[in-house]
Design a protein around this motif. Structure first.
Motif, PDB file in Angstrom:
ATOM      1  N   ARG A 155       8.707 -26.831  17.748  1.00  0.00           N
ATOM      2  CA  ARG A 155       9.637 -27.355  16.739  1.00  0.00           C
ATOM      3  C   ARG A 155       9.926 -28.833  16.958  1.00  0.00           C
ATOM      4  O   ARG A 155      10.084 -29.605  15.992  1.00  0.00           O
ATOM      5  CB  ARG A 155      10.953 -26.554  16.785  1.00  0.00           C
ATOM      6  CG  ARG A 155      11.948 -26.912  15.682  1.00  0.00           C
ATOM      7  CD  ARG A 155      13.234 -26.145  15.864  1.00  0.00           C
ATOM      8  NE  ARG A 155      13.915 -26.539  17.096  1.00  0.00           N
ATOM      9  CZ  ARG A 155      14.788 -25.777  17.742  1.00  0.00           C
ATOM     10  NH1 ARG A 155      15.044 -24.546  17.312  1.00  0.00           N
ATOM     11  NH2 ARG A 155      15.386 -26.212  18.843  1.00  0.00           N
TER      12      ARG A 155
ATOM     13  N   ASP B 260      -2.140 -18.259  18.505  1.00  0.00           N
ATOM     14  CA  ASP B 260      -1.580 -17.694  17.270  1.00  0.00           C
ATOM     15  C   ASP B 260      -0.388 -18.516  16.791  1.00  0.00           C
ATOM     16  O   ASP B 260       0.390 -19.029  17.603  1.00  0.00           O
ATOM     17  CB  ASP B 260      -1.126 -16.257  17.501  1.00  0.00           C
ATOM     18  CG  ASP B 260      -2.257 -15.308  17.878  1.00  0.00           C
ATOM     19  OD1 ASP B 260      -3.415 -15.779  18.004  1.00  0.00           O
ATOM     20  OD2 ASP B 260      -1.980 -14.116  18.055  1.00  0.00           O
ATOM     21  N   TYR B 261      -0.199 -18.534  15.478  1.00  0.00           N
ATOM     22  CA  TYR B 261       0.991 -19.201  14.948  1.00  0.00           C
ATOM     23  C   TYR B 261       2.242 -18.350  15.164  1.00  0.00           C
ATOM     24  O   TYR B 261       3.360 -18.874  15.147  1.00  0.00           O
ATOM     25  CB  TYR B 261       0.807 -19.512  13.467  1.00  0.00           C
ATOM     26  CG  TYR B 261      -0.229 -20.589  13.218  1.00  0.00           C
ATOM     27  CD1 TYR B 261      -0.076 -21.860  13.759  1.00  0.00           C
ATOM     28  CD2 TYR B 261      -1.358 -20.327  12.460  1.00  0.00           C
ATOM     29  CE1 TYR B 261      -1.020 -22.849  13.546  1.00  0.00           C
ATOM     30  CE2 TYR B 261      -2.313 -21.309  12.241  1.00  0.00           C
ATOM     31  CZ  TYR B 261      -2.142 -22.570  12.783  1.00  0.00           C
ATOM     32  OH  TYR B 261      -3.089 -23.546  12.572  1.00  0.00           O
ATOM     33  N   ALA B 262       2.079 -17.047  15.385  1.00  0.00           N
ATOM     34  CA  ALA B 262       3.188 -16.144  15.684  1.00  0.00           C
ATOM     35  C   ALA B 262       3.089 -15.669  17.128  1.00  0.00           C
ATOM     36  O   ALA B 262       2.002 -15.546  17.696  1.00  0.00           O
ATOM     37  CB  ALA B 262       3.183 -14.948  14.738  1.00  0.00           C
TER      38      ALA B 262
ATOM     39  N   SER C 164       8.930 -12.613  19.402  1.00  0.00           N
ATOM     40  CA  SER C 164       8.380 -12.551  18.054  1.00  0.00           C
ATOM     41  C   SER C 164       8.781 -13.802  17.293  1.00  0.00           C
ATOM     42  O   SER C 164       9.602 -14.599  17.748  1.00  0.00           O
ATOM     43  CB  SER C 164       8.877 -11.298  17.320  1.00  0.00           C
ATOM     44  OG  SER C 164      10.287 -11.343  17.178  1.00  0.00           O
ATOM     45  N   GLY C 165       8.186 -13.979  16.108  1.00  0.00           N
ATOM     46  CA  GLY C 165       8.480 -15.153  15.293  1.00  0.00           C
ATOM     47  C   GLY C 165       7.446 -16.241  15.472  1.00  0.00           C
ATOM     48  O   GLY C 165       6.500 -16.119  16.257  1.00  0.00           O
ATOM     49  N   LYS C 166       7.636 -17.331  14.740  1.00  0.00           N
ATOM     50  CA  LYS C 166       6.680 -18.416  14.718  1.00  0.00           C
ATOM     51  C   LYS C 166       6.895 -19.396  15.875  1.00  0.00           C
ATOM     52  O   LYS C 166       8.030 -19.747  16.195  1.00  0.00           O
ATOM     53  CB  LYS C 166       6.753 -19.155  13.391  1.00  0.00           C
ATOM     54  CG  LYS C 166       6.315 -18.320  12.193  1.00  0.00           C
ATOM     55  CD  LYS C 166       6.342 -19.135  10.923  1.00  0.00           C
ATOM     56  CE  LYS C 166       5.840 -18.316   9.737  1.00  0.00           C
ATOM     57  NZ  LYS C 166       5.869 -19.098   8.477  1.00  0.00           N
TER      58      LYS C 166
ATOM     59  N   ALA D   5       6.211 -22.521  15.805  1.00  0.00           N
ATOM     60  CA  ALA D   5       6.708 -23.793  15.275  1.00  0.00           C
ATOM     61  C   ALA D   5       8.213 -23.826  15.073  1.00  0.00           C
ATOM     62  O   ALA D   5       8.787 -24.905  14.880  1.00  0.00           O
ATOM     63  CB  ALA D   5       6.016 -24.106  13.952  1.00  0.00           C
TER      64      ALA D   5
ATOM     65  N   ASP E  60       4.019 -12.699  18.332  1.00  0.00           N
ATOM     66  CA  ASP E  60       4.086 -11.246  18.467  1.00  0.00           C
ATOM     67  C   ASP E  60       2.930 -10.623  19.243  1.00  0.00           C
ATOM     68  O   ASP E  60       3.139  -9.719  20.060  1.00  0.00           O
ATOM     69  CB  ASP E  60       4.175 -10.609  17.080  1.00  0.00           C
ATOM     70  CG  ASP E  60       5.354 -11.136  16.270  1.00  0.00           C
ATOM     71  OD1 ASP E  60       5.383 -12.360  16.008  1.00  0.00           O
ATOM     72  OD2 ASP E  60       6.226 -10.341  15.898  1.00  0.00           O
TER      73      ASP E  60
ATOM     74  N   GLN F 141      -0.722 -26.194  19.812  1.00  0.00           N
ATOM     75  CA  GLN F 141      -0.018 -26.384  18.558  1.00  0.00           C
ATOM     76  C   GLN F 141       1.336 -26.995  18.853  1.00  0.00           C
ATOM     77  O   GLN F 141       1.758 -27.062  20.017  1.00  0.00           O
ATOM     78  CB  GLN F 141       0.118 -25.086  17.783  1.00  0.00           C
ATOM     79  CG  GLN F 141       0.812 -23.967  18.514  1.00  0.00           C
ATOM     80  CD  GLN F 141       0.875 -22.700  17.691  1.00  0.00           C
ATOM     81  OE1 GLN F 141       1.541 -22.640  16.658  1.00  0.00           O
ATOM     82  NE2 GLN F 141       0.159 -21.667  18.137  1.00  0.00           N
TER      83      GLN F 141
END
Length: 244
Positions: free
Chosen positions: A57, A66-68, A76-78, A80, A70, A54
């Motif tokens: 930024r 995963d998109y997150a 933690s967090g996204k 992207a 965690d 993926q």
């Protein structure tokens, strides 16, 4: 070993799907999915590798599902919302490893086994990620294909890198009936895939059979799944204990 259906006419596609493919590498037993250790384990067993990428930024391809962050990391967090430089420092939970980027992962695999790159692209804006993947693959010597649920990914590669083997990832679980059939047909037309990667729970599938493309199936986890795949698919993307 390949399954019992016919061998693709395209030699490059035949090489790509010639061996069972380890879903996110051979993870488990202390090896985290989409990690260097999981990829090395698959290579040691002579199996293909499926991995996820993926965009960071700054639009660079990082190897993470995963998109997150965690579930699999100490952060933690996204994904992207972080730069590639930041993500390279994020530790995979329970290991000394950090999140790999695609270029590093390609150097590690080095064409030793077939490679499927699933591109996680949740919107129609796919250009930055597709360009990053295409550029990372420049000069890569080994069986490789890209695939995505998002038909815009296939569309982008059909225009900007038509030599690249591309697949459409399909599940019918939440899109049944006439509307689902129409959406699958439109996605197929839009992405122009060389192969399908199909949810094992949906096989046999009239759509998959009618597409006249090699069918890979995910995620094969049981003997029952494997028997179903042998009847209706050309190769497995698996998490089978006996193949670990």
């Amino acid at each position: 070993m390949p399954l019992s259906r016919s061998r693709p006419a395209d030699p490059a596609l035949a090489r790509l799907i010639a061996q069972p493919i380890a879903h996110r590498g051979l993870h488990g037993s202390g090896r985290v999915e989409n990690s260097r250790a999981a990829f090395e384990a698959a290579i040691a067993r002579g199996q293909g590798i499926e991995l996820d990428v993926q965009a960071s930024r700054d639009g660079e391809a990082v190897v993470f599902h995963d998109y997150a962050l965690d579930r699999l990391t100490t952060a933690s967090g996204k994904v992207a919302l972080r730069s590639l430089a930041d993500l390279r420092e994020v530790r995979l939970r329970g290991t000394a490893e950090t999140i790999p980027d695609l270029a590093e992962t390609l150097a590690l695999i080095g064409g030793r086994v077939p490679l499927l790159i699933e591109m996680k692209a949740p919107s129609r804006i796919v250009g930055p990620l597709c360009r990053s993947v295409r550029d990372a693959l420049h000069g890569y010597d080994g069986p490789v294909g890209v695939m995505s649920f998002n038909p815009e990914v296939g569309r982008w590669f059909s225009v900007h890198a038509p030599h690249m083997l591309r697949g459409l990832v399909v599940t019918e679980r939440e899109k049944r009936g006439p509307r689902g059939e129409v959406e699958r047909r439109l996605a197929f037309w839009r992405s122009r895939p060389h192969f399908l990667a199909y949810d094992i729970r949906d096989l046999p599938s009239r759509f998959a059979a009618g597409a006249h493309r090699p069918v890979l199936t995910w995620t094969v986890r049981t003997a029952e799944d494997r028997a179903r795949a042998a009847r209706h698919a050309d190769q497995i993307i698996h998490e089978l204990p006996e193949l670990r």
